[in-house]
Design a protein around this motif. Sequence first.
Motif, PDB file in Angstrom:
ATOM      1  N   PHE A 121       0.805  -1.056   0.202  1.00 13.84           N
ATOM      2  CA  PHE A 121      -0.063  -0.026   0.040  1.00 13.84           C
ATOM      3  C   PHE A 121       0.889   1.137   0.027  1.00 13.84           C
ATOM      4  O   PHE A 121       0.195   2.490   0.059  1.00 13.84           O
ATOM      5  CB  PHE A 121      -0.763   0.254   1.229  1.00 13.84           C
ATOM      6  CG  PHE A 121      -1.813  -1.364   1.280  1.00 13.84           C
ATOM      7  CD1 PHE A 121      -2.342  -1.878   0.477  1.00 13.84           C
ATOM      8  CD2 PHE A 121      -1.839  -1.978   2.628  1.00 13.84           C
ATOM      9  CE1 PHE A 121      -3.161  -2.732   0.362  1.00 13.84           C
ATOM     10  CE2 PHE A 121      -2.571  -3.013   2.657  1.00 13.84           C
ATOM     11  CZ  PHE A 121      -3.231  -3.496   1.596  1.00 13.84           C
ATOM     12  N   LEU A 124      -0.001   4.320  -2.208  1.00 10.13           N
ATOM     13  CA  LEU A 124      -1.558   4.727  -2.520  1.00 10.13           C
ATOM     14  C   LEU A 124      -1.771   5.880  -1.607  1.00 10.13           C
ATOM     15  O   LEU A 124      -0.798   6.574  -0.871  1.00 10.13           O
ATOM     16  CB  LEU A 124      -2.400   3.839  -1.811  1.00 10.13           C
ATOM     17  CG  LEU A 124      -2.421   2.418  -2.528  1.00 10.13           C
ATOM     18  CD1 LEU A 124      -3.439   1.535  -1.319  1.00 10.13           C
ATOM     19  CD2 LEU A 124      -3.082   2.631  -3.745  1.00 10.13           C
ATOM     20  N   PRO A 125      -2.530   7.022  -2.101  1.00 11.34           N
ATOM     21  CA  PRO A 125      -2.539   8.214  -1.343  1.00 11.34           C
ATOM     22  C   PRO A 125      -3.123   7.834   0.085  1.00 11.34           C
ATOM     23  O   PRO A 125      -3.589   6.642   0.556  1.00 11.34           O
ATOM     24  CB  PRO A 125      -3.925   8.795  -1.958  1.00 11.34           C
ATOM     25  CG  PRO A 125      -3.949   8.102  -3.377  1.00 11.34           C
ATOM     26  CD  PRO A 125      -3.404   6.815  -3.161  1.00 11.34           C
ATOM     27  N   GLN A 128      -6.702   6.294   1.124  1.00  7.35           N
ATOM     28  CA  GLN A 128      -6.648   4.839   0.615  1.00  7.35           C
ATOM     29  C   GLN A 128      -5.869   3.987   1.199  1.00  7.35           C
ATOM     30  O   GLN A 128      -6.361   2.761   1.500  1.00  7.35           O
ATOM     31  CB  GLN A 128      -6.515   4.905  -0.987  1.00  7.35           C
ATOM     32  CG  GLN A 128      -7.646   5.473  -1.653  1.00  7.35           C
ATOM     33  CD  GLN A 128      -7.708   5.017  -3.181  1.00  7.35           C
ATOM     34  OE1 GLN A 128      -6.803   4.612  -3.596  1.00  7.35           O
ATOM     35  NE2 GLN A 128      -8.776   5.069  -3.885  1.00  7.35           N
ATOM     36  N   GLU A 131      -7.624   3.012   4.396  1.00  5.62           N
ATOM     37  CA  GLU A 131      -8.581   2.251   4.364  1.00  5.62           C
ATOM     38  C   GLU A 131      -8.145   0.877   4.001  1.00  5.62           C
ATOM     39  O   GLU A 131      -8.781  -0.109   4.592  1.00  5.62           O
ATOM     40  CB  GLU A 131      -9.448   2.761   3.155  1.00  5.62           C
ATOM     41  CG  GLU A 131     -10.739   2.139   2.961  1.00  5.62           C
ATOM     42  CD  GLU A 131     -11.909   2.363   4.065  1.00  5.62           C
ATOM     43  OE1 GLU A 131     -11.853   3.260   4.647  1.00  5.62           O
ATOM     44  OE2 GLU A 131     -12.559   1.354   4.197  1.00  5.62           O
ATOM     45  N   GLN A 132      -7.077   0.537   3.215  1.00  2.65           N
ATOM     46  CA  GLN A 132      -6.827  -0.674   2.997  1.00  2.65           C
ATOM     47  C   GLN A 132      -6.110  -1.329   4.207  1.00  2.65           C
ATOM     48  O   GLN A 132      -6.161  -2.551   4.340  1.00  2.65           O
ATOM     49  CB  GLN A 132      -5.567  -0.624   1.760  1.00  2.65           C
ATOM     50  CG  GLN A 132      -6.158  -0.277   0.329  1.00  2.65           C
ATOM     51  CD  GLN A 132      -6.992  -1.204  -0.182  1.00  2.65           C
ATOM     52  OE1 GLN A 132      -7.349  -2.394   0.320  1.00  2.65           O
ATOM     53  NE2 GLN A 132      -7.593  -1.150  -1.404  1.00  2.65           N
ATOM     54  N   PRO A 151      -2.442  -7.339  -1.155  1.00  3.67           N
ATOM     55  CA  PRO A 151      -3.618  -6.655  -1.253  1.00  3.67           C
ATOM     56  C   PRO A 151      -4.577  -7.106  -2.195  1.00  3.67           C
ATOM     57  O   PRO A 151      -5.875  -7.149  -1.980  1.00  3.67           O
ATOM     58  CB  PRO A 151      -3.138  -5.121  -1.727  1.00  3.67           C
ATOM     59  CG  PRO A 151      -1.606  -5.595  -1.812  1.00  3.67           C
ATOM     60  CD  PRO A 151      -1.299  -6.917  -1.351  1.00  3.67           C
ATOM     61  N   GLU A 152      -3.796  -7.735  -3.378  1.00  2.00           N
ATOM     62  CA  GLU A 152      -5.014  -8.283  -4.274  1.00  2.00           C
ATOM     63  C   GLU A 152      -5.727  -9.404  -3.850  1.00  2.00           C
ATOM     64  O   GLU A 152      -6.982  -9.559  -4.171  1.00  2.00           O
ATOM     65  CB  GLU A 152      -4.213  -8.937  -5.473  1.00  2.00           C
ATOM     66  CG  GLU A 152      -3.466  -7.904  -6.309  1.00  2.00           C
ATOM     67  CD  GLU A 152      -2.066  -7.173  -5.809  1.00  2.00           C
ATOM     68  OE1 GLU A 152      -1.773  -6.104  -6.055  1.00  2.00           O
ATOM     69  OE2 GLU A 152      -1.708  -7.722  -4.751  1.00  2.00           O
TER      70      GLU A 152
ATOM     71  N   ILE B 108      -9.380   1.809  -6.657  1.00  2.00           N
ATOM     72  CA  ILE B 108      -7.940   1.018  -6.477  1.00  2.00           C
ATOM     73  C   ILE B 108      -8.431   0.107  -5.410  1.00  2.00           C
ATOM     74  O   ILE B 108      -8.719   0.416  -4.007  1.00  2.00           O
ATOM     75  CB  ILE B 108      -6.814   1.760  -6.118  1.00  2.00           C
ATOM     76  CG1 ILE B 108      -6.424   2.846  -7.064  1.00  2.00           C
ATOM     77  CG2 ILE B 108      -5.361   0.951  -5.875  1.00  2.00           C
ATOM     78  CD1 ILE B 108      -5.646   3.781  -6.710  1.00  2.00           C
ATOM     79  N   HIS B 109      -8.257  -1.163  -5.695  1.00  2.00           N
ATOM     80  CA  HIS B 109      -8.467  -2.209  -4.795  1.00  2.00           C
ATOM     81  C   HIS B 109      -9.789  -2.326  -4.077  1.00  2.00           C
ATOM     82  O   HIS B 109     -10.109  -2.299  -2.975  1.00  2.00           O
ATOM     83  CB  HIS B 109      -7.586  -2.391  -3.687  1.00  2.00           C
ATOM     84  CG  HIS B 109      -5.997  -2.443  -3.934  1.00  2.00           C
ATOM     85  ND1 HIS B 109      -5.586  -3.224  -5.136  1.00  2.00           N
ATOM     86  CD2 HIS B 109      -4.942  -1.623  -3.691  1.00  2.00           C
ATOM     87  CE1 HIS B 109      -4.231  -3.136  -5.244  1.00  2.00           C
ATOM     88  NE2 HIS B 109      -3.897  -2.004  -4.578  1.00  2.00           N
ATOM     89  N   LEU B 111     -11.378   0.598  -3.633  1.00  2.00           N
ATOM     90  CA  LEU B 111     -11.956   1.906  -2.938  1.00  2.00           C
ATOM     91  C   LEU B 111     -11.918   2.978  -4.031  1.00  2.00           C
ATOM     92  O   LEU B 111     -10.921   3.087  -4.699  1.00  2.00           O
ATOM     93  CB  LEU B 111     -10.854   2.072  -2.029  1.00  2.00           C
ATOM     94  CG  LEU B 111     -10.656   1.218  -0.793  1.00  2.00           C
ATOM     95  CD1 LEU B 111      -9.409   1.253   0.056  1.00  2.00           C
ATOM     96  CD2 LEU B 111     -12.007   1.434   0.227  1.00  2.00           C
ATOM     97  N   LEU B 112     -12.947   3.707  -3.866  1.00  2.00           N
ATOM     98  CA  LEU B 112     -13.110   4.771  -4.763  1.00  2.00           C
ATOM     99  C   LEU B 112     -12.273   6.133  -4.139  1.00  2.00           C
ATOM    100  O   LEU B 112     -12.586   6.636  -3.242  1.00  2.00           O
ATOM    101  CB  LEU B 112     -14.610   5.222  -4.960  1.00  2.00           C
ATOM    102  CG  LEU B 112     -15.140   6.481  -5.529  1.00  2.00           C
ATOM    103  CD1 LEU B 112     -14.931   6.523  -7.110  1.00  2.00           C
ATOM    104  CD2 LEU B 112     -16.566   6.524  -5.000  1.00  2.00           C
ATOM    105  N   THR B 113     -11.922   6.982  -5.080  1.00  2.00           N
ATOM    106  CA  THR B 113     -11.461   8.127  -4.695  1.00  2.00           C
ATOM    107  C   THR B 113     -12.019   9.176  -5.773  1.00  2.00           C
ATOM    108  O   THR B 113     -11.455   8.995  -6.924  1.00  2.00           O
ATOM    109  CB  THR B 113      -9.927   8.419  -4.314  1.00  2.00           C
ATOM    110  OG1 THR B 113      -9.692   7.339  -3.299  1.00  2.00           O
ATOM    111  CG2 THR B 113      -9.420   9.631  -4.028  1.00  2.00           C
TER     112      THR B 113
END
Lengths: 580, 386
Positions: A121, A124-125, A128, A131-132, A151-152, B108-109, B111-113
Amino acid sequence: MSNFSSLSRFTPSRTSPQVLRKLFVQRALVIDSQERIRESVLTGNKHHLLFVGPRGFGKTHLMSLLVDWADRHPTLREHVRIAWLNEDDTTSSWLKLLLRLHDALGKKYPTEFTAASREAFAELPAQQAAEQMSRLILKQLAPSESTETSPEAISPRPKRSRRRRRVTKVATSRTLLVFVENLDAVFEGLGLEGQQRLRAFLQEHSIVSLVATSTRLFGGVQSRKSPFFGFFQIEHLQPLTVEQATQLLSQIAALRQDQALVSFLTTPVGRSRVRVIHHLAGGNHRVFVSLSQFLTKPLLDELVPALERLLDELTPYFQERLRWLSAQQRELVEALGRASRPLTVKELANQLFVTPQTASSQLQKLSVFGTVRSHSRGRESMCELAEPLLRMIIATKDNQLESTRRLLEFLRLWFQPSGSSKIAESKVGQTSRRRSQSRSTIGSMAETIHGILQSGWDVNQWRKQVSQLLARRSQVHELSDVGHGLVRSLELLRNSPLSSEALEQWRKVWQDMRVSISGGSESELNIPLRLFDAGIRFLQTHDPRVSFDLLSEQRLLLHEVLPESKPAAEVNALSRDVSG
Amino acid sequence: MKANPGGQIDVTCILGRDQVVREAWDVLERQSLVIAAERRIGKTSVIRKMQAEAPGSWVAVLRDLEQFHSAAEFAEAVYQDVQQHLSLWKRNANRAKKALEAAGGIEIHGLLTLPKQSASHWKSVLIGAIEDLGIEQVEKRLVFFWDEMPFMLENLRQREGGSVAGDVLDVLRSLRQAQGNFRMVLTGSIGLHHVLGRLRSAGYANSPINDMYEMEITPLAPKDAADLAQRLIQGENLQPSRLTESAEAMAVAADYVPFYIHHIARTLRQTGQRADPPQIEAMVRDQLQDARDPWELQHYRDRIDTYYPGLTAVALTVLDTLALATEPQSIDQLLATVKSRQEFDRESLLKLLKALAMDHYVRRQGNGFAFRFPMIQQWWRLDRML
């Protein structure tokens, strides 16, 4: 002796759990916390506990015990995953908290919470990634699912049939038991938004139980606008009582197989020595653990060398704490450490050549840190260091060793049990001598002094008799008898019909003696005269705030002699200013 | 069962809420719900119980909205919750996805942004997400439990302005009217009427929740409160002389509010006291007078300045009067007391009393008004030194 060597004073988590269990003397608190953790793990009731106490009060010790207990418990261990967030790492956002959680879990359960899953991750921003991370942690808490962590593997949206399984899965998830040290610092790093996200996470997934510590109550749990207001069950850690401190020393002595010390601690004299240390350490667990490292029966009996060595042992610890303060704050601490009485903000400002506003602002911060304590007297705030031992360390560094020794000698005699005769060899001043004072001796000295006062209101006569008494006792090196007797004589004045004016004359007679005895330098009578002075002023005014002129360890003695001199509630004036 | 004030309660241990949960699900068959209650009454426990006991034709999704600070974040969360509800086929060809693509959003995965510059597209994503529920006939309907809605609206008002907060409310209202296959349950620690009041003072003129059923969560029935107290007394091993009598005393002392019952049991345990009625009464008195405010009651006084701007003095006079009264006070009696201190008219007082009732300070009793909760009345007397 091998157990003894494994005892860490500053990092209880490095000490073996078996030793820690033996040394934690506040058993009721441990049992109560264990019961709540047990219920959190085995049922849907999730308790959130916050232990609040100053440094050295055994917070990490308690956490170590609880972590070890939950980890080894045969029923709990299958149903729990433990993340212990130690006090040294920084948390600057909700994402960072999740990463710390994952890392702590990974350290303990490396096959379930792998580093690879976290790294996926990385690009990622932040939102996100958070969240992940939260999804990943929640998924790994489900015992029936695969432990694959890419993650997948978790990110594709589940099929409808899988969604139904997920509902079942959450219902049977393991409980995540999070131990957080210095929660105040974590909340500060999270900010309001991070706290709101944490709170939402806890509310939406009722599988987490927090067990946290903090050195103080703070806005994040106290402010009504905070998301965590009223959330925690707050338990204020109590200082050790004299009995608990004695028990702790005795248990460590037993571990060291020092039977002589164990036996001595059961005697009235042994306990009286512990009382002196307790009087200065204020029931601080860490101080007693430090003391236990070198304590022997002869050292405890002599006391003064034991306390000097204790100060030496604690110096690096206090120095490390002071290192984190700003230069201005350190100067304030040093000024308070050198002072023989509490100082007003204005006095401190004058000493340091800063404005009263600057001094006040820095003192407020020190008060929040728990380093400085203050009391309101009218429009003034009387400030002192919260820990007498820190003051003694600073005074000792500042070549005020003699005044420290005088204080220790005074306290040793003060707490001497009734009826005991031989105490120990004293090394104060140039002369070594045998001490034979006991409470009964001091009691008769108090009556002698009171007798002078009652012989009639003749100031010259008082002066003459006091002078003769001092000369007689000085010749046999028993001046300290007079000091103790003088303070105890305040008890006899409580119901005295003497006018305020007569009391004032009596006070002046003794204050004048201070100069004639010592020529202005430190003497055995300095501390008792200070106490006597405050006591007389209390009897004149009945205002308990006069005791704020005394340092805390002296104030407590005055309260013992004149219980009415104890203020109803000792509110920390600077803290009140901060919260207001 | 251990006392757990402030913590999460196992749904099987949430007592005395079966009736209200049944009623709420009955209402949801017809319309969406606003759940109002004084803080600490147990709203969150009720919605967690509702979620856990959802009838077979419903799927319940719980979100704590306090975490959202923009309309886009909220829309993203709704999108994700709806996506989980839809079939795979539907997910690949739905309106929300198209709206997302049009706004330049990314997924992504799972999750929406929404990109920041396209944050205004939140409306189309939110509307698309809910409309997608209507296109595909799924066998279960979705109900969103949105806790702390007023906090989110306040977050939006502060960060994006009152108009965005108002827009969110308007979009949700229009979706409720247009789409019959989903419901929402709004709850919060502060009354929605206060947030709406702030929006209105900034020009917002709509009534965005007047299509929703308002339901109030009250304290427990005496029997249920005593049942809870009894379980906690046993769970904490408080060794009362007479269990039933002590449980009833505890329930009464706590005004039948579970949070306070938990607090009493916890404090008795912490202080090592037995749960006998005299100890319970003395302990409650101590707690109410404790300067640290362990029962978190000070907010009843503090919020008056912000809840009733310009009317603080009158509100305090009314509450002081009611706190001392042993009988309900009529509006004329209250008006006479207020007018002895300042000029005030009957209509304004009536309006203020209604507001105080909405905020759970007072209640109508016969032709008069009295404090809503006896314990708060006792605290008010002690705190205000009346």
